[in-house]
Write an enzyme that holds these catalytic residues in place. Sequence first.
Site, short mmCIF file in Angstrom:
data_model
loop_
_atom_site.label_atom_id
_atom_site.label_comp_id
_atom_site.label_asym_id
_atom_site.label_seq_id
_atom_site.Cartn_x
_atom_site.Cartn_y
_atom_site.Cartn_z
N PHE A 111 0.81 -1.23 0.00
CA PHE A 111 0.00 0.00 0.00
C PHE A 111 0.84 1.28 0.00
CE2 PHE A 111 -0.77 2.86 3.61
CZ PHE A 111 0.12 2.36 4.53
N LYS A 112 2.14 1.17 0.30
CA LYS A 112 3.00 2.35 0.27
C LYS A 112 2.96 3.02 -1.11
CE LYS A 112 5.01 1.59 4.42
NZ LYS A 112 4.14 0.50 4.91
N ASP A 113 2.67 2.24 -2.16
CA ASP A 113 2.60 2.81 -3.51
C ASP A 113 1.50 3.87 -3.64
OD1 ASP A 113 4.59 1.17 -4.62
OD2 ASP A 113 3.17 -0.44 -4.99
#
Length: 495
Positions: A111-113
Amino acid sequence: MSLHYKSTRNSELKVTASEAILKGLAPDGGLFVPEEIPKLDVSMEQLKSMSYQEIAYEVMKLFLADFTEGELKGCIEKAYDSKFDTEEIASLVKVSDTYYLELFHGATIAFKDMALSILPHLLTTSAKKNHVENKIVILTATSGDTGKAAMAGFADVEGTQIIVFYPKNGVSKVQELQMVTQKGSNVDVVAIHGNFDNAQSGVKAMFENKELAEELAGKGYQFSSANSINIGRLVPQVVYYVYAYAKLLENEELANGEELQVVVPTGNFGNILAAYYAKQMGVPIGKLICASNENKVLFDFFQTGTYDKNREFVLTTSPSMDILISSNLERLIYVIAGEDSDKTKELMEALKKDGTYTVSEDMKAKLSDFAAGYATEDETAEQIHDVYDKTGYVMDTHTAVASYVCSRYEQSEKTGKKYLIASTASPYKFVKSVMTAIDAKYAEEDEFALLPKLQELSQVGMPQAIKDILDANVLHNIECDVDQMEETVKQILNR
Ligand SMILES: *Cc1c(COP(=O)(O)O)cnc(C)c1O
């Protein structure tokens, strides 16, 4: 009147959104927070029919008040494109009666993207707006996920350069390969002969080194941070909670105004804080349920009002949540302290000095939007196994922590409400733990041999990010000792 940001440790200090993004951390060590959380100025009815990118604009324009429409739309366009393997950008999957918001369809399948694909553009736009001419050099220490997502986000973004440090023997095979095969003329990754703490301390020392800053400024460089305390990472995360609610409404899974409970697998408290901001913007969110693994410092805090990091650090199968200092919690502390920056500063100084602090009863009472739970290692594995058994849906270890906490919460509270679980990583990224949870017979097998087996079992195609590392060339091989980090940075920048 345009929205400004102030420091959690000094309410007098006010900066624009672009200045806050450039600075990352306030000079007094505090975090930047918006003066107030803006309310959505379009209705859910209107948001229902919008794309992810359109909703991103409606949400972010309220927080990034000094960005022009053209600037912000440009950033959004460059970030949320075919790097994501679904046009929806974030997918909603209904499993039994629960909705999983899959935030792992970007370049590095975690989810860091969602935030790191836009941060480089927000940062370069902010630099332009503030007449910063230097090239921005991002230094990051990583235990695995953030490094790759930051490299992918900054790769070939003009006016930036990124150098990532990771512990040579401290990341998974998949994670290391992901990093050393990263393309881009402005990316470098260095394996250090030390652990994550060494990498982190080394980076911090460079940020605080004034002589180094002067020397580099002479050559046209300045450091900046892609760390999760930057509001340029927090604001883009608010978007997907608004988006999820709008889409559930569009699909008639929710009635107008119906409360949705949100469960978030939590480490640094950034993702769940974004959900809290979405609620304050007017999204009908019920409880915000904070899910921890065995490093349950946040669970204990919500239970007792005491935050205490003096405890054993547990290495778990959900490593991105193995954190004892949740930096973004400071922003919530500031809110429950009635925006008293002296009080916030006092508590954060106690945390630094003694590793612990306790909030007052008054402050604790203001935490009623939140609930908390945790899952042990066995419970996490059991949840992956059981959900797969019953429904065929395969989830990663981090998501499983939230999924377990969600089931337990509803069992005990019997609210009858609907739940949204933030699904933070692809099961492919943690293939070994996931497959072993499904069947113990996989415990002895090689990580790479398990990838096709996961595909067979989940009926979900192998993500491009995984295919890429299977046949990509290794492009980076720099290694250094812990005391050579600064020298290595200079060598890279002098090339
Ligand atoms: C970073 C991360 C988390 C924790 O998110 P925070 O915003 O730090 O609370 C959870 N799951 C995965 C897969 C992550 O990479």
